[in-house]
Scaffold this motif. Structure first.
Motif, PDB file in Angstrom:
ATOM      1  N   ALA A 212       0.831  -1.206   0.000  1.00 44.61           N
ATOM      2  CA  ALA A 212       0.000   0.000   0.000  1.00 44.61           C
ATOM      3  C   ALA A 212       0.864   1.255   0.000  1.00 44.61           C
ATOM      4  CB  ALA A 212      -0.939  -0.005   1.204  1.00 44.61           C
ATOM      5  N   GLN A 213       1.924   1.241   0.800  1.00 49.81           N
ATOM      6  CA  GLN A 213       2.806   2.409   0.851  1.00 49.81           C
ATOM      7  C   GLN A 213       3.523   2.615  -0.482  1.00 49.81           C
ATOM      8  OE1 GLN A 213       5.173   1.451   4.337  1.00 49.81           O
ATOM      9  NE2 GLN A 213       3.864   2.706   5.651  1.00 49.81           N
ATOM     10  N   MET A 214       3.909   1.521  -1.139  1.00 44.50           N
ATOM     11  CA  MET A 214       4.525   1.640  -2.459  1.00 44.50           C
ATOM     12  C   MET A 214       3.548   2.219  -3.469  1.00 44.50           C
ATOM     13  SD  MET A 214       6.836  -1.808  -2.992  1.00 44.50           S
ATOM     14  CE  MET A 214       7.309  -1.288  -4.647  1.00 44.50           C
ATOM     15  N   ALA A 215       2.294   1.765  -3.421  1.00 49.14           N
ATOM     16  CA  ALA A 215       1.287   2.245  -4.363  1.00 49.14           C
ATOM     17  C   ALA A 215       1.025   3.736  -4.167  1.00 49.14           C
ATOM     18  CB  ALA A 215      -0.009   1.447  -4.200  1.00 49.14           C
ATOM     19  N   VAL A 216       0.969   4.174  -2.927  1.00 54.75           N
ATOM     20  CA  VAL A 216       0.721   5.588  -2.635  1.00 54.75           C
ATOM     21  C   VAL A 216       1.902   6.456  -3.062  1.00 54.75           C
ATOM     22  CG1 VAL A 216       0.425   7.262  -0.767  1.00 54.75           C
ATOM     23  CG2 VAL A 216      -0.910   5.145  -0.759  1.00 54.75           C
ATOM     24  N   ALA A 217       3.108   5.958  -2.822  1.00 55.90           N
ATOM     25  CA  ALA A 217       4.304   6.763  -3.087  1.00 55.90           C
ATOM     26  C   ALA A 217       4.732   6.730  -4.553  1.00 55.90           C
ATOM     27  CB  ALA A 217       5.462   6.271  -2.216  1.00 55.90           C
ATOM     28  N   SER A 218       4.273   5.749  -5.330  1.00 54.75           N
ATOM     29  CA  SER A 218       4.760   5.564  -6.691  1.00 54.75           C
ATOM     30  C   SER A 218       4.156   6.570  -7.664  1.00 54.75           C
ATOM     31  CB  SER A 218       4.434   4.150  -7.168  1.00 54.75           C
ATOM     32  OG  SER A 218       4.868   3.959  -8.501  1.00 54.75           O
ATOM     33  N   ASP A 219       4.901   6.830  -8.749  1.00 51.27           N
ATOM     34  CA  ASP A 219       4.390   7.706  -9.805  1.00 51.27           C
ATOM     35  C   ASP A 219       3.763   6.905 -10.947  1.00 51.27           C
ATOM     36  OD1 ASP A 219       6.686   6.569 -10.781  1.00 51.27           O
ATOM     37  OD2 ASP A 219       7.626   8.441 -11.432  1.00 51.27           O
ATOM     38  N   VAL A 220       3.613   5.589 -10.750  1.00 54.77           N
ATOM     39  CA  VAL A 220       2.928   4.751 -11.739  1.00 54.77           C
ATOM     40  C   VAL A 220       1.749   4.053 -11.067  1.00 54.77           C
ATOM     41  CG1 VAL A 220       5.020   4.387 -13.093  1.00 54.77           C
ATOM     42  CG2 VAL A 220       4.422   2.752 -11.296  1.00 54.77           C
ATOM     43  N   ASP A 221       0.829   3.512 -11.878  1.00 54.70           N
ATOM     44  CA  ASP A 221      -0.365   2.910 -11.295  1.00 54.70           C
ATOM     45  C   ASP A 221      -0.094   1.488 -10.793  1.00 54.70           C
ATOM     46  OD1 ASP A 221      -0.331   1.275 -13.557  1.00 54.70           O
ATOM     47  OD2 ASP A 221      -2.006   2.305 -14.542  1.00 54.70           O
ATOM     48  N   ALA A 222      -1.107   0.931 -10.150  1.00 58.07           N
ATOM     49  CA  ALA A 222      -0.958  -0.384  -9.535  1.00 58.07           C
ATOM     50  C   ALA A 222      -0.683  -1.471 -10.566  1.00 58.07           C
ATOM     51  CB  ALA A 222      -2.219  -0.726  -8.731  1.00 58.07           C
ATOM     52  N   ALA A 223      -1.275  -1.344 -11.744  1.00 60.66           N
ATOM     53  CA  ALA A 223      -1.056  -2.349 -12.784  1.00 60.66           C
ATOM     54  C   ALA A 223       0.423  -2.422 -13.171  1.00 60.66           C
ATOM     55  CB  ALA A 223      -1.912  -2.034 -14.008  1.00 60.66           C
ATOM     56  N   GLU A 224       1.070  -1.262 -13.284  1.00 63.34           N
ATOM     57  CA  GLU A 224       2.490  -1.246 -13.637  1.00 63.34           C
ATOM     58  C   GLU A 224       3.337  -1.793 -12.491  1.00 63.34           C
ATOM     59  OE1 GLU A 224       6.121  -0.832 -15.443  1.00 63.34           O
ATOM     60  OE2 GLU A 224       4.104  -0.920 -16.304  1.00 63.34           O
ATOM     61  N   LEU A 225       2.992  -1.456 -11.261  1.00 64.35           N
ATOM     62  CA  LEU A 225       3.721  -2.003 -10.116  1.00 64.35           C
ATOM     63  C   LEU A 225       3.616  -3.525 -10.100  1.00 64.35           C
ATOM     64  CD1 LEU A 225       2.763   0.514  -7.286  1.00 64.35           C
ATOM     65  CD2 LEU A 225       4.988   0.294  -8.407  1.00 64.35           C
ATOM     66  N   ARG A 226       2.429  -4.037 -10.391  1.00 64.92           N
ATOM     67  CA  ARG A 226       2.247  -5.490 -10.444  1.00 64.92           C
ATOM     68  C   ARG A 226       3.123  -6.109 -11.531  1.00 64.92           C
ATOM     69  NH1 ARG A 226      -0.762  -8.266 -13.839  1.00 64.92           N
ATOM     70  NH2 ARG A 226      -2.092  -6.482 -14.388  1.00 64.92           N
ATOM     71  N   ARG A 227       3.148  -5.490 -12.700  1.00 66.17           N
ATOM     72  CA  ARG A 227       3.965  -6.032 -13.788  1.00 66.17           C
ATOM     73  C   ARG A 227       5.444  -6.056 -13.416  1.00 66.17           C
ATOM     74  NH1 ARG A 227      -0.074  -3.480 -17.099  1.00 66.17           N
ATOM     75  NH2 ARG A 227       0.997  -1.455 -17.001  1.00 66.17           N
ATOM     76  N   ARG A 228       5.888  -5.053 -12.684  1.00 67.03           N
ATOM     77  CA  ARG A 228       7.305  -4.963 -12.331  1.00 67.03           C
ATOM     78  C   ARG A 228       7.759  -6.069 -11.382  1.00 67.03           C
ATOM     79  NH1 ARG A 228       8.223   1.612 -11.396  1.00 67.03           N
ATOM     80  NH2 ARG A 228       7.758   2.237 -13.570  1.00 67.03           N
ATOM     81  N   VAL A 229       6.831  -6.613 -10.600  1.00 67.19           N
ATOM     82  CA  VAL A 229       7.214  -7.685  -9.665  1.00 67.19           C
ATOM     83  C   VAL A 229       6.774  -9.054 -10.168  1.00 67.19           C
ATOM     84  CG1 VAL A 229       7.230  -6.164  -7.672  1.00 67.19           C
ATOM     85  CG2 VAL A 229       5.130  -7.385  -8.246  1.00 67.19           C
ATOM     86  N   THR A 230       6.273  -9.124 -11.388  1.00 67.17           N
ATOM     87  CA  THR A 230       5.799 -10.391 -11.949  1.00 67.17           C
ATOM     88  C   THR A 230       6.746 -10.840 -13.053  1.00 67.17           C
ATOM     89  OG1 THR A 230       3.519  -9.706 -11.483  1.00 67.17           O
ATOM     90  CG2 THR A 230       3.810 -11.599 -12.940  1.00 67.17           C
ATOM     91  N   SER A 231       7.722 -11.649 -12.684  1.00 61.00           N
ATOM     92  CA  SER A 231       8.691 -12.160 -13.665  1.00 61.00           C
ATOM     93  C   SER A 231       8.044 -13.242 -14.528  1.00 61.00           C
ATOM     94  CB  SER A 231       9.911 -12.751 -12.954  1.00 61.00           C
ATOM     95  OG  SER A 231      10.534 -11.774 -12.144  1.00 61.00           O
ATOM     96  N   PRO A 232       8.344 -13.275 -15.815  1.00 59.95           N
ATOM     97  CA  PRO A 232       7.793 -14.314 -16.689  1.00 59.95           C
ATOM     98  C   PRO A 232       8.145 -15.715 -16.184  1.00 59.95           C
ATOM     99  CG  PRO A 232       8.817 -12.583 -17.990  1.00 59.95           C
ATOM    100  CD  PRO A 232       9.191 -12.313 -16.555  1.00 59.95           C
ATOM    101  N   ALA A 233       7.120 -16.548 -16.110  1.00 61.61           N
ATOM    102  CA  ALA A 233       7.273 -17.947 -15.674  1.00 61.61           C
ATOM    103  C   ALA A 233       7.753 -18.069 -14.228  1.00 61.61           C
ATOM    104  CB  ALA A 233       8.217 -18.699 -16.602  1.00 61.61           C
ATOM    105  N   GLY A 234       7.607 -17.008 -13.452  1.00 58.67           N
ATOM    106  CA  GLY A 234       8.051 -17.040 -12.064  1.00 58.67           C
ATOM    107  C   GLY A 234       6.936 -17.389 -11.090  1.00 58.67           C
ATOM    108  N   THR A 235       7.257 -17.283  -9.811  1.00 52.36           N
ATOM    109  CA  THR A 235       6.300 -17.657  -8.762  1.00 52.36           C
ATOM    110  C   THR A 235       5.112 -16.701  -8.706  1.00 52.36           C
ATOM    111  OG1 THR A 235       7.556 -16.383  -7.120  1.00 52.36           O
ATOM    112  CG2 THR A 235       8.107 -18.714  -7.368  1.00 52.36           C
ATOM    113  N   THR A 236       5.401 -15.392  -8.842  1.00 48.53           N
ATOM    114  CA  THR A 236       4.322 -14.406  -8.787  1.00 48.53           C
ATOM    115  C   THR A 236       3.355 -14.599  -9.942  1.00 48.53           C
ATOM    116  OG1 THR A 236       5.853 -12.832  -7.772  1.00 48.53           O
ATOM    117  CG2 THR A 236       3.795 -11.950  -8.620  1.00 48.53           C
ATOM    118  N   GLU A 237       3.885 -14.849 -11.129  1.00 50.65           N
ATOM    119  CA  GLU A 237       3.020 -15.061 -12.284  1.00 50.65           C
ATOM    120  C   GLU A 237       2.118 -16.273 -12.079  1.00 50.65           C
ATOM    121  OE1 GLU A 237       3.920 -14.632 -16.851  1.00 50.65           O
ATOM    122  OE2 GLU A 237       4.404 -16.692 -16.221  1.00 50.65           O
ATOM    123  N   ALA A 238       2.653 -17.325 -11.473  1.00 49.98           N
ATOM    124  CA  ALA A 238       1.847 -18.522 -11.215  1.00 49.98           C
ATOM    125  C   ALA A 238       0.661 -18.188 -10.318  1.00 49.98           C
ATOM    126  CB  ALA A 238       2.719 -19.608 -10.586  1.00 49.98           C
ATOM    127  N   ALA A 239       0.903 -17.366  -9.312  1.00 49.33           N
ATOM    128  CA  ALA A 239      -0.183 -16.989  -8.406  1.00 49.33           C
ATOM    129  C   ALA A 239      -1.182 -16.059  -9.088  1.00 49.33           C
ATOM    130  CB  ALA A 239       0.389 -16.320  -7.165  1.00 49.33           C
TER     131      ALA A 239
END
Length: 272
Positions: A212-239
């Motif tokens: 939540a603090q990252m989302a509030v402080a960031s200059d990009v939207d939540a969708a972009e923040l999600r993409r940045r932590v979702t590596s292709p074929a990684g654990t986050t993408e699986a979830a």
């Protein structure tokens, strides 16, 4: 802007958080007063914040410039009908009660400058967010007064249309419970994966806080923040793919629509 004299009708949790926020901002105790039917609650508010309290609503509003209606929606009509005869000219009415429209308040109080607010429970920690709507009788100065009041416990956002209060209720008013549900589910899942319950709970809670603090402080939207932590074929993408396969986005939309509809229904019922 000079701090107005403020009277709170009802001194429960939300009123106490607003009073505490105002006092923390440097508003003098002498500028705030409150009424409540409970002697124990009156004593608690006086001890914690140093303000004067009353058993009678009429005594609290005498000489006040801003009157905050902070009673339960179910008793608002009776409170307003009793209060109407004791109001003066030019007073601002601020309602923090869910489901009570400005039209209903005017029906019970007479033509008044009214600001209707929908705060949420993190206001108790001064981390809240509120949607505010002002009727046509509210002056520019009174808008500032209302914004100062709700800003004492978090972010205050103005709405152009009162009907949007139902959307605010669905998104932020009820919203903390949605996140609590997710925290509850993630904690239980972490425990099933073998983590001690306390560890799973802390991992989940601090992850939610940090995100939540990252989302509030960031200059990009939540969708972009999600993409940045979702590596292709990684654990986050699986979830994430599992969430999406289960219709996560559609379910969230359905849930918020249900909350907004219920908000409108309650407004119709409580305003009669």
């Amino acid at each position: 802007m000079t701090t107005p004299r403020i009277a709170f009708i009802g001194a429960g949790n939300m009123a106490a958080s607003l009073i505490g926020g105002l006092r923390a901002q440097g508003v003098e105790a002498g500028a705030i007063r409150a009424s409540d039917h409970g002697a124990e609650q009156r004593a608690k508010i006086t001890a914690e914040h140093g303000i004067e309290t009353f058993a009678a609503n009429a005594e609290a509003v005498a000489g006040a410039e801003v009157i905050v209606l902070a009673v339960k929606p179910q008793v608002m009509k009776d409170v307003c009908l009793d209060l109407a005869a004791h109001l003066g000219e030019g007073q601002l009415i601020v309602s923090v009660a869910a489901g009570i429209t400005s039209a209903s308040l005017e029906g019970w109080l007479g033509p008044r400058a009214i600001v209707r607010c929908m705060p949420n429970t993190p206001a108790l920690l001064r981390q809240g967010v509120s949607g505010l709507y002002a009727n046509a009788r509210v002056s520019a100065t009174q808008r500032q007064q209302a914004e100062q009041l709700l800003g004492a416990v978090g972010l205050a956002l103005w709405l152009d249309e009162e009907r949007l209060i139902d959307a605010v209720t669905a998104v932020s008013g009820s919203g903390p419970a949605y996140f609590f549900l997710l925290i509850e589910a993630m904690t239980a899942a972490g425990e099933k994966l073998g983590l001690p319950r306390e560890t799973a709970a802390q991992l989940t809670q601090y992850t939610a806080l940090g995100a939540a603090q990252m989302a509030v402080a960031s200059d990009v939207d939540a969708a972009e923040l999600r993409r940045r932590v979702t590596s292709p074929a990684g654990t986050t993408e699986a979830a994430i793919k599992t969430f999406q396969a289960g219709g996560f986005e559609a379910l969230v939309e359905q849930a918020l629509n249900a909350a907004a509809r219920r908000s409108a229904e309650l407004a119709e019922q409580l305003g009669q």
